[in-house]
Design a protein around this motif. Structure first.
Motif, PDB file in Angstrom:
ATOM      1  N   GLU A   1       0.840  -1.196   0.000  1.00  0.00           N
ATOM      2  CA  GLU A   1       0.000   0.000   0.000  1.00  0.00           C
ATOM      3  C   GLU A   1       0.872   1.241   0.000  1.00  0.00           C
ATOM      4  OE1 GLU A   1      -3.061   2.641   2.754  1.00  0.00           O
ATOM      5  OE2 GLU A   1      -2.052   0.897   3.587  1.00  0.00           O
ATOM      6  N   VAL A   2       0.606   2.177  -0.916  1.00  0.00           N
ATOM      7  CA  VAL A   2       1.166   3.525  -0.830  1.00  0.00           C
ATOM      8  C   VAL A   2       0.067   4.523  -1.177  1.00  0.00           C
ATOM      9  CG1 VAL A   2       3.558   2.904  -1.420  1.00  0.00           C
ATOM     10  CG2 VAL A   2       1.961   3.584  -3.244  1.00  0.00           C
ATOM     11  N   ASP A   3       0.234   5.727  -0.687  1.00  0.00           N
ATOM     12  CA  ASP A   3      -0.686   6.809  -1.028  1.00  0.00           C
ATOM     13  C   ASP A   3      -0.230   7.416  -2.354  1.00  0.00           C
ATOM     14  OD1 ASP A   3      -2.366   8.976  -1.180  1.00  0.00           O
ATOM     15  OD2 ASP A   3      -1.440  10.073   0.487  1.00  0.00           O
ATOM     16  N   ILE A   4      -0.565   6.745  -3.436  1.00  0.00           N
ATOM     17  CA  ILE A   4      -0.047   7.168  -4.732  1.00  0.00           C
ATOM     18  C   ILE A   4      -0.668   8.481  -5.186  1.00  0.00           C
ATOM     19  CG2 ILE A   4      -1.701   5.878  -6.160  1.00  0.00           C
ATOM     20  CD1 ILE A   4       2.105   6.390  -6.807  1.00  0.00           C
ATOM     21  N   THR A   5      -1.891   8.783  -4.759  1.00  0.00           N
ATOM     22  CA  THR A   5      -2.457  10.088  -5.127  1.00  0.00           C
ATOM     23  C   THR A   5      -1.719  11.211  -4.405  1.00  0.00           C
ATOM     24  OG1 THR A   5      -4.197   9.827  -3.458  1.00  0.00           O
ATOM     25  CG2 THR A   5      -4.743   9.195  -5.721  1.00  0.00           C
TER      26      THR A   5
END
Length: 558
Positions: free
Chosen positions: A115-119
């Motif tokens: 999981e990464v906060d790609i936005t």
């Protein structure tokens, strides 16, 4: 009708005219890839070797076709591997839609696996980005993403889709593709009249055109405009192909590695007409000495660029093609013979050095031969470094969308992925990628992609066994302290090419250049040409960083 989120995504892509995706699968996008299997007759997926290659391929596809390029990656490292490619597209205003998977909604924000906060990560390098939290919103978001990517100044948009959204079902209602309007609301009669007054009162105008000319498909209008006002034309790196390099009014590139004629013309002109260009530091250099005698007329679609780097006298905000069409309607032909005679004299007095008739193998000679043997009808991509500038200087680009290079971000490793996208987008064209040995090493794994899909790209490596541009700076400005720029490695690029399933040639002698290029062009599969060039060859002309652009180093003797 009720469809899964994955099927809705693909139906919306078809609505937008998408038939090509570049990507790499992973757990968070398995539902999308399962749908791609069902839609494989309508949407072709190109499996790259690395997600960065997919982003660059989507970028190259968009630059050559003028359509939106699409790339797809899974969550976590798959998504972050797209970041450099997204930033490259953002800096050069290229319409790309990047689609990423993410962990299910109930796992967001919990440091879940991959999981990464790609936005959050991509917010500064996209025109806009979305995370889909309701499957009922998915279709609208996809349609908006494509509209935003193309409207106004183009650029990348990211859509992040949690895995459970791709599995859930929702009602899908087909919708027609939304028309992309050309931005004309600020093209007023007053603004046009001011521009025409500046042009008519000028005795020494210079047109400085950039990538906006290509993005707006305004090359024909620019040609008519330049011939009507009879002004010299210089291009930024991103403007290559926007005006024919064979035209007598063309003076070459402007800026740090621009021709002396272009840089002197900018210094001496009384009107600088900037069209679809942003006055980057590599063009302007010392701001207070840039075009010191000129009034500046700036034509651009993005009002944020006006007065950002250089103060203008007048400006017109709007689609470049539409602005030029309006100006061309109102302008009459003029001579300006004295100014143009002076420009032609400068071009004769300060030509690019070319291959200088030397017996040694030089990149200039290789590029001139590629131009000759292709009749100037190739698409030429580049990596970033000396070879990139030599390409812009010595290959005569005469048509838009034939030069594919990372200008704003300067991304080493861009060219091979981009050339894959370019070849897919223009299957009938011959595609060359001009590389340095340093850049080639970064993403040479994409040779496997070119071989897999039998894309007849010709990879030309200007192999000086060094990080050439950085070494040049070390030589000129760091007393020849070559810290970590020598690449005396044992890699045999011909054997490497053969290991990937491509054809490899070694080129060490000037007299073998034509035959080798002809043999490469006769192949119907990927080719690597390893060109052994001198380590100490330099890119000239060159303006030292921070110096006025008229202080041009022409060669080592300056």
């Amino acid at each position: 009708m009720q469809l899964t989120g994955a099927d809705i995504l693909l139906e919306c892509l078809l609505e937008q005219g998408v038939d090509t995706i570049f990507g790499f699968p992973g757990g968070a996008v398995l539902n999308i890839y399962d749908s791609l299997y069902k839609y494989r007759d309508r949407i072709r997926h190109y499996l790259t070797s690395h997600e960065q290659g997919a982003a660059h391929a989507a970028d190259g596809y968009a630059r050559v076709t003028g359509k939106v390029g699409v790339c797809l990656a899974t969550s976590g490292p798959g998504a972050t591997n797209l970041v450099t490619g997204i930033a490259t597209a953002y800096m050069d205003s290229v319409p790309v839609v990047a689609i990423t998977g993410n962990v299910p909604l109930n796992l967001l924000g919990k440091d879940s696996f991959q999981e990464v906060d790609i936005t959050g990560i991509t917010m500064p390098i996209t025109k806009h980005n979305f995370i889909v939290k309701d499957v009922n919103d998915l279709a609208d978001i996809v349609r908006r993403a494509f509209y935003i990517a193309q409207e106004g100044r183009p650029g990348p948009v990211l859509i992040d889709i949690p895995k459970d959204i791709t599995a859930q079902k929702a009602e899908y209602t087909p919708a027609p593709k939304r028309e992309i309007p050309r931005r004309t609301e600020y093209i007023s009669e007053k603004a046009l009249a001011h521009a025409i007054d500046l042009i008519r009162s000028s005795s020494k105008p210079l047109i400085y055109a950039g990538g906006g000319v290509i993005a707006s498909d305004a090359a024909q209008e620019l040609l008519e405009f330049a011939e009507k006002i009879n002004a010299p034309v210089t291009l930024s790196l991103m403007g290559m192909g926007g005006f024919p390099a064979t035209h007598p009014n063309y003076t070459g590139m402007i800026g740090m590695h621009g021709t002396k004629t272009s840089n002197m013309a900018a210094t001496q002109c009384d009107l600088l007409i900037a069209i679809g260009a942003r006055f980057s530091d590599r063009v302007v250099s010392k701001v207070e000495r840039f075009a010191p005698h000129a009034r500046i007329l700036h034509i651009d679609i993005d009002e944020a660029e006006v007065n950002k780097n250089v103060r203008t006298s007048r400006f017109i905000i709007g689609d470049v093609r539409e602005v030029l069409r309006e100006l061309n309607k109102r302008l009459e032909r003029v001579e300006r013979r004295e100014w143009m005679d002076y420009i032609q004299d400068m071009k004769t007095k300060y030509p690019l050095s070319g291959s200088n008739g030397k017996d040694m193998l030089t990149p200039q000679y290789i590029l001139e031969k590629i131009y000759e043997l292709t009749g100037g009808d190739a698409i030429v991509a580049t990596e970033v470094g000396q070879h990139q500038i030599w390409t812009a200087q010595y290959y005569k680009f005469t048509r838009p969308r034939t030069f594919v290079s990372s200008g704003g971000l300067g991304t080493m490793g861009f060219g091979l992925g981009a050339s894959i996208g370019a070849q897919v987008g223009a299957p009938g064209k011959r595609v060359f990628n001009i590389a340095g040995d340093g850049s080639f090493r970064m993403n040479m794994n994409e040779l496997a992609t070119a071989v897999e899909y039998n894309l007849p790209i010709i990879e030309v490596i200007m192999n000086n066994h060094a990080l050439g541009m950085v070494r040049q700076w070390q030589n000129l400005f760091y007393d020849s302290r070559y810290s970590q720029t020598t690449l005396d490695r044992c890699t045999d690029f011909v054997k490497l090419a053969e290991a990937f399933g491509a054809v490899g040639y070694n080129l060490t002698r000037k007299e073998d250049v034509e035959e080798t290029i002809r043999k490469a062009m006769a192949q119907n599969r990927p080719v690597v040409i390893n060109c052994e060039i001198d380590r100490d060859l330099k890119v000239y002309p060159m303006v030292p960083p921070g110096a006025p652009i008229d202080e041009v180093i022409m060669d080592m003797g300056d």
